[in-house]
Design a protein around this motif. Structure first.
Motif, PDB file in Angstrom:
ATOM      1  N   ILE A  66      -8.953   3.086   4.897  1.00  0.00           N
ATOM      2  CA  ILE A  66      -8.917   3.953   5.853  1.00  0.00           C
ATOM      3  C   ILE A  66      -7.122   4.391   6.060  1.00  0.00           C
ATOM      4  N   GLU A  67      -6.043   2.988   5.755  1.00  0.00           N
ATOM      5  CA  GLU A  67      -4.601   2.563   6.622  1.00  0.00           C
ATOM      6  C   GLU A  67      -4.021   3.845   4.972  1.00  0.00           C
ATOM      7  N   ALA A  68      -4.995   3.019   3.341  1.00  0.00           N
ATOM      8  CA  ALA A  68      -4.719   3.691   2.687  1.00  0.00           C
ATOM      9  C   ALA A  68      -4.442   5.705   2.691  1.00  0.00           C
ATOM     10  N   MET A  69      -5.610   5.608   3.253  1.00  0.00           N
ATOM     11  CA  MET A  69      -5.629   7.525   4.356  1.00  0.00           C
ATOM     12  C   MET A  69      -4.582   7.515   4.577  1.00  0.00           C
ATOM     13  N   ALA A  70      -4.361   7.476   5.831  1.00  0.00           N
ATOM     14  CA  ALA A  70      -3.573   7.420   6.806  1.00  0.00           C
ATOM     15  C   ALA A  70      -2.106   7.507   5.925  1.00  0.00           C
ATOM     16  N   LEU A  71      -1.381   6.395   4.704  1.00  0.00           N
ATOM     17  CA  LEU A  71      -0.023   6.747   4.553  1.00  0.00           C
ATOM     18  C   LEU A  71      -0.049   8.032   3.590  1.00  0.00           C
ATOM     19  N   GLY A  72      -1.377   8.662   3.385  1.00  0.00           N
ATOM     20  CA  GLY A  72      -2.187   9.984   3.083  1.00  0.00           C
ATOM     21  C   GLY A  72      -1.744   9.391   0.669  1.00  0.00           C
ATOM     22  N   LYS A  73      -2.465   8.570   1.332  1.00  0.00           N
ATOM     23  CA  LYS A  73      -3.035   8.231  -1.068  1.00  0.00           C
ATOM     24  C   LYS A  73      -4.449   9.048  -1.161  1.00  0.00           C
ATOM     25  N   PRO A  74      -4.479   9.026  -2.484  1.00  0.00           N
ATOM     26  CA  PRO A  74      -6.111   9.225  -2.965  1.00  0.00           C
ATOM     27  C   PRO A  74      -6.449   8.279  -3.286  1.00  0.00           C
ATOM     28  N   VAL A  75      -7.654   8.254  -2.344  1.00  0.00           N
ATOM     29  CA  VAL A  75      -8.731   6.535  -2.616  1.00  0.00           C
ATOM     30  C   VAL A  75      -9.716   7.518  -3.056  1.00  0.00           C
ATOM     31  N   VAL A  76      -9.936   5.978  -4.083  1.00  0.00           N
ATOM     32  CA  VAL A  76     -11.414   5.949  -4.937  1.00  0.00           C
ATOM     33  C   VAL A  76     -12.436   4.669  -4.438  1.00  0.00           C
ATOM     34  N   THR A  77     -13.409   5.014  -4.267  1.00  0.00           N
ATOM     35  CA  THR A  77     -14.348   4.215  -3.638  1.00  0.00           C
ATOM     36  C   THR A  77     -16.029   4.131  -4.269  1.00  0.00           C
ATOM     37  N   PHE A  78     -16.650   3.123  -3.824  1.00  0.00           N
ATOM     38  CA  PHE A  78     -18.091   3.662  -3.974  1.00  0.00           C
ATOM     39  C   PHE A  78     -18.852   4.197  -2.512  1.00  0.00           C
ATOM     40  N   LEU A  79     -19.431   5.120  -2.410  1.00  0.00           N
ATOM     41  CA  LEU A  79     -20.106   5.880  -1.402  1.00  0.00           C
ATOM     42  C   LEU A  79     -21.371   6.225  -2.266  1.00  0.00           C
ATOM     43  N   HIS A  80     -21.843   5.968  -0.485  1.00  0.00           N
ATOM     44  CA  HIS A  80     -23.150   6.594  -0.951  1.00  0.00           C
ATOM     45  C   HIS A  80     -23.267   8.328  -0.429  1.00  0.00           C
ATOM     46  N   ASP A  81     -24.365   8.884  -0.965  1.00  0.00           N
ATOM     47  CA  ASP A  81     -24.355   9.906  -1.132  1.00  0.00           C
ATOM     48  C   ASP A  81     -24.625  10.648   0.609  1.00  0.00           C
ATOM     49  N   GLU A  82     -25.954  10.080   0.886  1.00  0.00           N
ATOM     50  CA  GLU A  82     -25.861  10.823   2.657  1.00  0.00           C
ATOM     51  C   GLU A  82     -25.649   9.999   3.467  1.00  0.00           C
ATOM     52  N   ALA A  83     -24.692   8.562   3.337  1.00  0.00           N
ATOM     53  CA  ALA A  83     -23.943   8.854   3.901  1.00  0.00           C
ATOM     54  C   ALA A  83     -22.563   9.350   3.968  1.00  0.00           C
ATOM     55  N   VAL A  84     -22.237  10.287   3.551  1.00  0.00           N
ATOM     56  CA  VAL A  84     -20.551  10.819   2.690  1.00  0.00           C
ATOM     57  C   VAL A  84     -21.701  12.434   4.138  1.00  0.00           C
ATOM     58  N   TYR A 112       0.846  -1.217   0.493  1.00  0.00           N
ATOM     59  CA  TYR A 112      -0.365   0.155   0.049  1.00  0.00           C
ATOM     60  C   TYR A 112       0.659   1.101   0.289  1.00  0.00           C
ATOM     61  N   ARG A 113       1.560   1.290   0.800  1.00  0.00           N
ATOM     62  CA  ARG A 113       2.551   2.032   0.666  1.00  0.00           C
ATOM     63  C   ARG A 113       3.347   2.809  -0.479  1.00  0.00           C
ATOM     64  N   ALA A 114       3.404   1.940  -1.182  1.00  0.00           N
ATOM     65  CA  ALA A 114       4.297   2.568  -3.074  1.00  0.00           C
ATOM     66  C   ALA A 114       3.262   2.535  -3.390  1.00  0.00           C
ATOM     67  N   ALA A 115       2.247   2.772  -3.401  1.00  0.00           N
ATOM     68  CA  ALA A 115       0.613   3.181  -4.501  1.00  0.00           C
ATOM     69  C   ALA A 115       0.926   4.795  -4.484  1.00  0.00           C
ATOM     70  N   ASP A 116       0.208   4.580  -5.649  1.00  0.00           N
ATOM     71  CA  ASP A 116      -0.307   6.199  -6.302  1.00  0.00           C
ATOM     72  C   ASP A 116      -1.694   6.968  -5.893  1.00  0.00           C
ATOM     73  N   ILE A 117      -2.532   5.665  -6.044  1.00  0.00           N
ATOM     74  CA  ILE A 117      -3.712   5.179  -5.865  1.00  0.00           C
ATOM     75  C   ILE A 117      -3.707   5.042  -5.426  1.00  0.00           C
ATOM     76  N   VAL A 118      -5.035   4.606  -5.070  1.00  0.00           N
ATOM     77  CA  VAL A 118      -5.699   3.257  -3.871  1.00  0.00           C
ATOM     78  C   VAL A 118      -7.474   3.346  -4.402  1.00  0.00           C
ATOM     79  N   VAL A 119      -7.371   1.851  -5.255  1.00  0.00           N
ATOM     80  CA  VAL A 119      -8.967   1.838  -5.419  1.00  0.00           C
ATOM     81  C   VAL A 119      -9.647   0.492  -4.210  1.00  0.00           C
ATOM     82  N   ASP A 120     -10.836   0.677  -3.649  1.00  0.00           N
ATOM     83  CA  ASP A 120     -11.317  -0.050  -1.888  1.00  0.00           C
ATOM     84  C   ASP A 120     -12.091  -1.157  -3.106  1.00  0.00           C
ATOM     85  N   GLN A 121     -13.099   0.064  -3.012  1.00  0.00           N
ATOM     86  CA  GLN A 121     -14.342  -1.271  -3.300  1.00  0.00           C
ATOM     87  C   GLN A 121     -15.609  -1.203  -4.214  1.00  0.00           C
ATOM     88  N   LEU A 122     -16.813  -1.104  -5.188  1.00  0.00           N
ATOM     89  CA  LEU A 122     -17.410  -0.725  -5.786  1.00  0.00           C
ATOM     90  C   LEU A 122     -18.818  -0.469  -5.761  1.00  0.00           C
TER      91      LEU A 122
END
Length: 318
Positions: free
Chosen positions: A234-252, A214-224
């Motif tokens: 969460i660990e990718a964000m802690a490492l300071g990586k941009p994360v792409v995943t599917f989020l429900h708007d209401e939860a955001v 994960y530390r070597a990543a430039d972009i992280v994709v979680d789930q769809l």
């Protein structure tokens, strides 16, 4: 006359170590002076950490398994104030577990971790209401358990140094599916094809080894598919990586309201993933900017010290 020193709160976390969350919390509670222990039915291959394993795997004979569970419960009952259950599981059968705890004047918490509640009916989850409190990890999961407390999973940020994304012309996209089907991995593979980027799938590795990938990543994709992010993100964000995943708007919306800052994750579906990745692949400055916002978000929402404060506050209110 000397007053007797106050006895520390005694907490038994059990009976599984799903994604390492219970073990992380047990250690954090101990650092705060709580007499906390993690007791599991069996050690998981990827997260074997526990203070005590009953060596009672789910594929072993029911009678032998039950004997070990009842023996463990009898040992733990006098030395525990709060039983903190995880993943919809109890030490002994649920219909007996909660009445016994009430009779013994012990407190209990049922802590859901995601796939144990997703898509279940209120009737299927009614058992949790017999605990003194219920916990979910996000404002997405609260749809299934409306009365639960939201306590996001914590990570020990003191042990995770931010490693911003690189400037390489061909960035590395990392995806770490626990289940390819649940995480929509075939869509991730298809979306990256034809982009000027490399894709690495991290699977089946022990956590420490996976973390270095994960530390070597430039972009992280979680789930769809799930509609919220997991521990990998969460660990990718802690490492300071941009994360792409599917989020429900209401939860955001509810998360941003509760914690007072923007969720920095790029939301994408299987159909929009390629377009969501394009600007990140093309622009190293954008990757770094999102990565910095990711780390700031992890510090506000997922810092283990803050999560431990939330747990202790909940125990006090039981």
């Amino acid at each position: 006359m000397h007053s007797r020193p106050e006895r520390p709160l005694r907490v038994t976390l059990c009976p599984v170590n799903t994604a390492g969350v219970p073990w992380t919390n047990a250690q954090a509670l101990r650092r705060r002076g709580v007499d906390a222990r993690l007791v599991v039915f069996e050690r998981y291959r990827l997260h074997p950490e526990a203070d005590w394993s009953l060596d009672a795997p789910s594929n072993s004979l029911l009678l032998g398994r039950q004997a070990k569970q009842w023996w463990a419960f009898a040992r733990l009952l006098p030395r525990t104030d709060v039983f903190h259950f995880h993943f919809g599981l109890t030490l002994v059968p649920k219909r007996l577990q909660f009445p016994l705890l009430r009779a013994a004047r012990k407190k209990s918490v049922m802590h859901y971790l995601g796939s144990d509640i997703r898509g279940k009916t209120p009737e299927q989850l009614a058992y949790g209401r017999h605990a003194d409190a219920e916990i979910v990890g996000s404002y997405d999961a609260i749809r299934w358990v409306p009365d639960a407390e939201v306590i996001p999973p914590g990570v020990d940020l003191g042990r995770i140094e931010a490693t911003p994304p690189s400037d390489r012309r061909r960035p590395l996209i990392v995806h770490a599916p626990s289940s390819r089907r649940r995480k929509g991995s075939e869509h991730v593979i298809a979306a990256v094809e034809g982009l000027d980027a490399d894709l690495e799938l991290v699977e089946g590795l022990h956590h420490a080894e996976a973390f270095e990938r994960y530390r070597a990543a430039d972009i992280v994709v979680d789930q769809l598919n799930a509609g919220w992010y997991g521990l990998f993100a969460i660990e990718a964000m802690a490492l300071g990586k941009p994360v792409v995943t599917f989020l429900h708007d209401e939860a955001v919306r509810r998360t941003e309201e509760a914690f007072g800052l923007r969720v920095p994750i790029v939301s994408a579906t299987a159909a929009t993933l390629r377009e969501a990745l394009r600007p990140l692949v093309a622009d190293a400055a954008r990757r770094r900017e999102l990565g910095a916002a990711s780390r700031a978000y992890a510090e506000r929402v997922h810092d283990l010290d803050k999560v431990t404060d939330r747990l202790l506050d909940l125990y006090r209110r039981l």
